[in-house]
Design an enzyme around this catalytic site. Structure first.
Site, PDB file in Angstrom:
ATOM      1  N   ASP A  53       0.878  -1.008   0.152  1.00  0.00           N
ATOM      2  CA  ASP A  53       0.057  -0.019  -0.038  1.00  0.00           C
ATOM      3  C   ASP A  53       1.006   1.285  -0.044  1.00  0.00           C
ATOM      4  O   ASP A  53       2.006   1.404   0.419  1.00  0.00           O
ATOM      5  CB  ASP A  53      -0.850   0.153   1.170  1.00  0.00           C
ATOM      6  CG  ASP A  53      -1.852  -1.064   1.354  1.00  0.00           C
ATOM      7  OD1 ASP A  53      -2.188  -1.432   0.267  1.00  0.00           O
ATOM      8  OD2 ASP A  53      -2.110  -1.468   2.250  1.00  0.00           O
TER       9      ASP A  53
HETATM   10  N1  URA Z   1      -1.455  -5.745   3.824  1.00  0.00           N
HETATM   11  C1  URA Z   1      -1.656  -4.619   3.854  1.00  0.00           C
HETATM   12  O1  URA Z   1      -2.931  -4.227   4.582  1.00  0.00           O
HETATM   13  N2  URA Z   1      -1.119  -3.742   3.479  1.00  0.00           N
HETATM   14  C2  URA Z   1       0.001  -3.803   2.629  1.00  0.00           C
HETATM   15  O2  URA Z   1       0.504  -2.956   1.797  1.00  0.00           O
HETATM   16  C3  URA Z   1       0.199  -5.123   2.541  1.00  0.00           C
HETATM   17  C4  URA Z   1      -0.538  -6.217   3.145  1.00  0.00           C
END
Ligand code: URA
Length: 247
Positions: A102
């Site tokens: 993310d």
């Molecule tokens: N899970 C999440 O919530 N965010 C990420 O970036 C990777 C796994």
């Protein structure tokens, strides 16, 4: 290897675009224009595009980065945000991220021009184990840990189980390591949110055999031979699982 793949490895174009170049008659093999997509070539062949001299495929590259927060895991962003492409040294062959983190997650991210490996490692049928270090609001109770181990039911259905290790709890926050093997969207955040412990920060510590270690934020290194060998073993198992899964 197939001509499209050869051109993609040479950094000429993506495999799809390379197919278009071939169909347009712009590619010559040993002096002859080739228009068929099934043609295979090897290092003894002379491959030219638009008569501009021989092109050669690059060896595969496997780059390990420490993605900072506030960066998108793509090579280009139509909204003009910083992308992981800005971490890659100039002159590196065209690589793509393997899976994604993310915008507000940092941590270990693999990029490669080994398209087949990238494809199987991110296929939904097969998940590489990934470990995240999360700081969450509140004190994580034994019942929350149990719920995470058993598998949290997310909106799209199916339980998403995790391995959990509580690292510390203090000042109204808990720190934990969570290992999952799926790659659902914002999975770790949503699982912890479901236990009413929203995530404050999230760092990926491990992607399969590749650990973040002490790689500084924003830095890039080549994967070690040992890591690449381990990735290939995982990818070949994944390839079999994907084939058995029917795609
Ligand atoms: N899970 C999440 O919530 N965010 C990420 O970036 C990777 C796994």
């Amino acid at each position: 290897m197939r001509l499209q793949k050869y051109l993609a490895h040479a950094g000429v174009a993506s495999r799809r675009k390379a197919g278009e170049l071939i169909a347009a008659g712009r590619v010559r093999v040993n002096g002859r224009p080739v228009r068929e997509l099934g043609v295979t070539v090897d290092e003894r062949d002379r491959v030219e595009v638009d008569g501009a001299g021989a092109v050669r495929p690059n060896a595969f590259r496997y780059l390990v980065t420490h993605k900072p927060i506030h960066m998108v895991t793509t090579m280009r962003d139509p909204q003009g945000r910083r992308t992981v492409a800005s971490l890659i040294p100039k002159g590196t062959p065209r690589v793509v991220p393997v899976g994604r983190l993310d915008f507000d997650t940092s941590g270990v991210l693999l990029l490669t021009n080994d398209g087949d490996l990238a494809h199987v490692l991110t296929h939904p049928c097969f998940g590489v184990e990934k470990t995240y270090r999360a700081v969450v609001r509140g004190r994580l109770a034994a019942a929350d840990v149990q719920a995470l181990l058993a598998g949290i039911r997310l909106d799209e259905g199916g339980a998403a189980p995790a391995k959990v290790r509580v690292v510390s709890t203090s000042g109204g926050y808990s720190k934990l390591d969570m290992t999952i093997h799926e790659g659902r969207n914002r999975q770790v955040r949503r699982m912890l949110e479901a236990t009413e412990h929203p995530v404050v920060s999230l760092v990926r510590l491990r992607f399969g055999p590749i650990s973040l270690g002490d790689l500084p934020i924003g830095a890039v290194r080549d994967a070690t031979e040992r890591e690449v060998r381990a990735l290939r073993v995982i990818a070949s198992q994944a390839g079999r699982a994907v084939a058995e899964g029917g795609s």
